[in-house]
Design a protein around this motif. Structure first.
Motif, PDB file in Angstrom:
ATOM      1  N   ASN A   6       0.979  -0.956   0.005  1.00  0.00           N
ATOM      2  CA  ASN A   6      -0.100   0.034  -0.039  1.00  0.00           C
ATOM      3  C   ASN A   6       0.937   1.215   0.014  1.00  0.00           C
ATOM      4  OD1 ASN A   6      -2.189   1.644   0.347  1.00  0.00           O
ATOM      5  ND2 ASN A   6      -2.367   1.523   2.582  1.00  0.00           N
ATOM      6  N   GLU A  22       3.923   1.706   1.650  1.00  0.00           N
ATOM      7  CA  GLU A  22       3.933   0.766   2.852  1.00  0.00           C
ATOM      8  C   GLU A  22       4.057  -0.580   2.194  1.00  0.00           C
ATOM      9  OE1 GLU A  22       1.296   1.374   5.932  1.00  0.00           O
ATOM     10  OE2 GLU A  22       2.812   2.930   7.037  1.00  0.00           O
ATOM     11  N   ARG A  55       8.904   0.671   4.646  1.00  0.00           N
ATOM     12  CA  ARG A  55       8.607   1.803   3.796  1.00  0.00           C
ATOM     13  C   ARG A  55       9.510   1.684   2.681  1.00  0.00           C
ATOM     14  NH1 ARG A  55       5.398   6.345   5.280  1.00  0.00           N
ATOM     15  NH2 ARG A  55       6.514   7.545   3.706  1.00  0.00           N
ATOM     16  N   PHE A  79      -3.883  -6.288   3.061  1.00  0.00           N
ATOM     17  CA  PHE A  79      -4.409  -5.207   4.059  1.00  0.00           C
ATOM     18  C   PHE A  79      -6.037  -5.162   3.934  1.00  0.00           C
ATOM     19  CE2 PHE A  79      -0.604  -2.929   3.075  1.00  0.00           C
ATOM     20  CZ  PHE A  79      -0.136  -2.288   4.534  1.00  0.00           C
ATOM     21  N   ARG A 134      -7.505  -2.479   6.341  1.00  0.00           N
ATOM     22  CA  ARG A 134      -7.609  -0.985   6.015  1.00  0.00           C
ATOM     23  C   ARG A 134      -6.245  -0.436   6.235  1.00  0.00           C
ATOM     24  NH1 ARG A 134     -11.332  -3.211   9.594  1.00  0.00           N
ATOM     25  NH2 ARG A 134     -13.258  -3.064   8.924  1.00  0.00           N
ATOM     26  N   THR A 135      -6.053   0.797   6.216  1.00  0.00           N
ATOM     27  CA  THR A 135      -4.759   1.289   6.015  1.00  0.00           C
ATOM     28  C   THR A 135      -3.840   0.824   6.975  1.00  0.00           C
ATOM     29  OG1 THR A 135      -5.864   3.338   5.302  1.00  0.00           O
ATOM     30  CG2 THR A 135      -3.427   3.681   5.841  1.00  0.00           C
ATOM     31  N   THR A 136      -4.524   0.623   8.339  1.00  0.00           N
ATOM     32  CA  THR A 136      -3.431   0.278   9.579  1.00  0.00           C
ATOM     33  C   THR A 136      -3.725  -1.082   9.776  1.00  0.00           C
ATOM     34  OG1 THR A 136      -5.019   1.132  11.129  1.00  0.00           O
ATOM     35  CG2 THR A 136      -3.169   2.671  10.391  1.00  0.00           C
ATOM     36  N   GLU A 137      -4.549  -1.974   9.264  1.00  0.00           N
ATOM     37  CA  GLU A 137      -4.911  -3.310   9.702  1.00  0.00           C
ATOM     38  C   GLU A 137      -4.583  -4.233   8.566  1.00  0.00           C
ATOM     39  OE1 GLU A 137      -8.433  -3.141  12.840  1.00  0.00           O
ATOM     40  OE2 GLU A 137      -8.811  -2.280  10.607  1.00  0.00           O
ATOM     41  N   ASP A 170      -3.283  -4.907  13.966  1.00  0.00           N
ATOM     42  CA  ASP A 170      -3.447  -3.497  13.852  1.00  0.00           C
ATOM     43  C   ASP A 170      -2.184  -2.954  14.216  1.00  0.00           C
ATOM     44  OD1 ASP A 170      -4.151  -0.734  14.129  1.00  0.00           O
ATOM     45  OD2 ASP A 170      -6.070  -1.054  15.206  1.00  0.00           O
ATOM     46  N   ARG A 229      -1.479   0.209  14.890  1.00  0.00           N
ATOM     47  CA  ARG A 229      -1.495   1.168  15.820  1.00  0.00           C
ATOM     48  C   ARG A 229      -1.326   0.498  17.195  1.00  0.00           C
ATOM     49  NH1 ARG A 229      -7.534   3.163  13.884  1.00  0.00           N
ATOM     50  NH2 ARG A 229      -7.278   0.782  14.079  1.00  0.00           N
ATOM     51  N   GLN A 272     -14.940  -3.996   3.329  1.00  0.00           N
ATOM     52  CA  GLN A 272     -13.438  -4.725   3.911  1.00  0.00           C
ATOM     53  C   GLN A 272     -13.750  -5.580   4.982  1.00  0.00           C
ATOM     54  OE1 GLN A 272     -14.085  -1.367   3.491  1.00  0.00           O
ATOM     55  NE2 GLN A 272     -12.279  -0.619   2.989  1.00  0.00           N
TER      56      GLN A 272
END
Length: 379
Positions: A139, A142, A156, A179, A181-184, A198, A200, A229
């Motif tokens: 993504n 990332e 990265r 992926f 979501r963006t952070t999951e 996650d 985060r 999603q």
């Protein structure tokens, strides 16, 4: 049956991926990448279709896909993804993750490599014994990798350091990652588990674990519905297709009998996700259509007052009804009269290892050292 063009390339193909199109582009995909495995010298290759797609009077294609360039790859190509239009990321059986750049389309060069991103460690293992990197997902900028060592890495593209490592993410082999979501992310492993992570959260524990009941059948592939999603598809050693709703429960919503051997990849169509594609060790490539004319099957939508209401595709986006009610993949029994399965390739004995879909185009690679392409998927 869809018209496929087959090209024999003298190497077993482990992965095939279309190069993404520019935003809002109306052209057909015409460039794809492949990775090889189990050859004396493995390669990452870039191919161009040219004017392939034009039929002659006999109904055959006038030209096939042409090799633009290739580059040696250290180890088997275990996974391959486009980071953007110019960069390709590969996972290697040597444990490394590599970014290749193909700026002018005629050359491939190494842009970045993380050596031994995956490795076995322990009292009985020589220091830094490499472990295969089994899967990657991108993504931009990332990149996430998973491996046989049960480790998850977050990179990265512009950093030589690994941003984050979850060392003991799994006690078994992690086979694939996507992926959510963006952070999951979601991972699948060799004991039939689907895990949600996650980034985060600082700990090394998954935020949720899902599992197949009964025997612990290894899961080899995972894909997320492009618009919803919470809908995830997996496949594994028993060839079954599993559909999961990650918002509820810990077990699959549907288990569908599919291939006679391992399912290596599953992909929702990126822009038409009522269609799904799978490939298998048994030599088959299947197109699953769950759309089954939702407009003609109002039972999907049981609205207030008990009335059956039909929504056309054009009004779905305007409706404030929970969209998941309209997903055929989450119906109580998607196999019962609502699923069409089409075998896309003639019967063959050697494994179809990988597939990718973009618009009307599909490409797949096999252990029979062939690449098959069609640009008339829904013709």
């Amino acid at each position: 049956m869809e018209k496929f063009n087959a090209k024999f390339v003298s190497q077993k193909i482990s992965k095939t991926r279309w190069r993404p199109l520019p935003p809002a582009s109306l052209q057909l995909p015409d460039v794809f990448a492949t990775g090889s495995w189990d050859n004396e010298e493995n390669k990452v290759s870039i191919w161009c279709i040219g004017d392939f797609g034009n039929l002659n009077t006999d109904g055959d294609y006038e030209s096939d896909h042409q090799l633009l360039c290739d580059i040696k790859h250290s180890g088997d190509v275990m996974d391959l993804q486009f980071l953007d239009q110019e960069r390709i990321v590969t996972a290697s059986s040597s444990g490394s993750v590599t970014i290749f750049r193909h700026q002018n389309i005629q050359t491939l060069s190494v842009s970045q490599r993380w050596e031994q991103a995956h490795y076995h460690s322990g009292p009985d293992i020589p220091s830094c014994g490499s472990a295969p990197c089994t899967g990657i997902v991108c993504n931009n900028p990332e990149i996430v990798s998973v491996g046989e060592d049960g480790r998850i890495n977050l990179f990265r593209a512009d950093s030589k350091k690994i941003l984050r490592t979850i060392d003991n993410a799994d006690s078994s082999t992690l086979h694939a990652v996507t992926f959510l979501r963006t952070t999951e992310i979601m991972t699948v492993n060799s004991i039939g588990q689907l895990k949600m992570w996650d980034f985060r959260q600082q700990g090394n524990e998954p935020s949720q674990i899902f599992f197949l009941t009964g025997e612990r059948v290894p899961l080899y592939c995972v894909d997320r519905h492009p618009n919803q999603q919470h809908i995830v598809a997996t496949g594994g050693q028993d060839g079954m297709l599993s559909i999961w709703d990650v918002r509820q429960g810990s077990m699959p919503v549907s288990l569908l009998e599919a291939h006679d051997a391992e399912m290596w990849e599953v992909h929702f169509h990126p822009s038409n996700p009522d269609h799904l594609f799978t490939c298998s060790e048994d030599g088959s490539l299947w197109h699953w259509s769950a759309s089954s004319d939702m407009a003609e099957k109002p039972s999907f939508l049981q609205l207030a007052g008990g009335r059956n209401t039909t929504l056309s595709h054009s009004t779905l986006g305007q409706s404030n009804i929970n969209q998941s009610l309209m997903s055929p993949w989450l119906s109580s029994d998607p196999a019962k009269g609502r699923m069409e399965i089409t075998s896309l390739l003639p019967s063959q004995t050697l494994s179809v290892n990988s597939l990718d879909i973009l618009g009307q185009c599909l490409v797949c690679g096999t252990d029979a050292e062939a690449i098959h392409v069609t640009r008339q998927l829904f013709a």
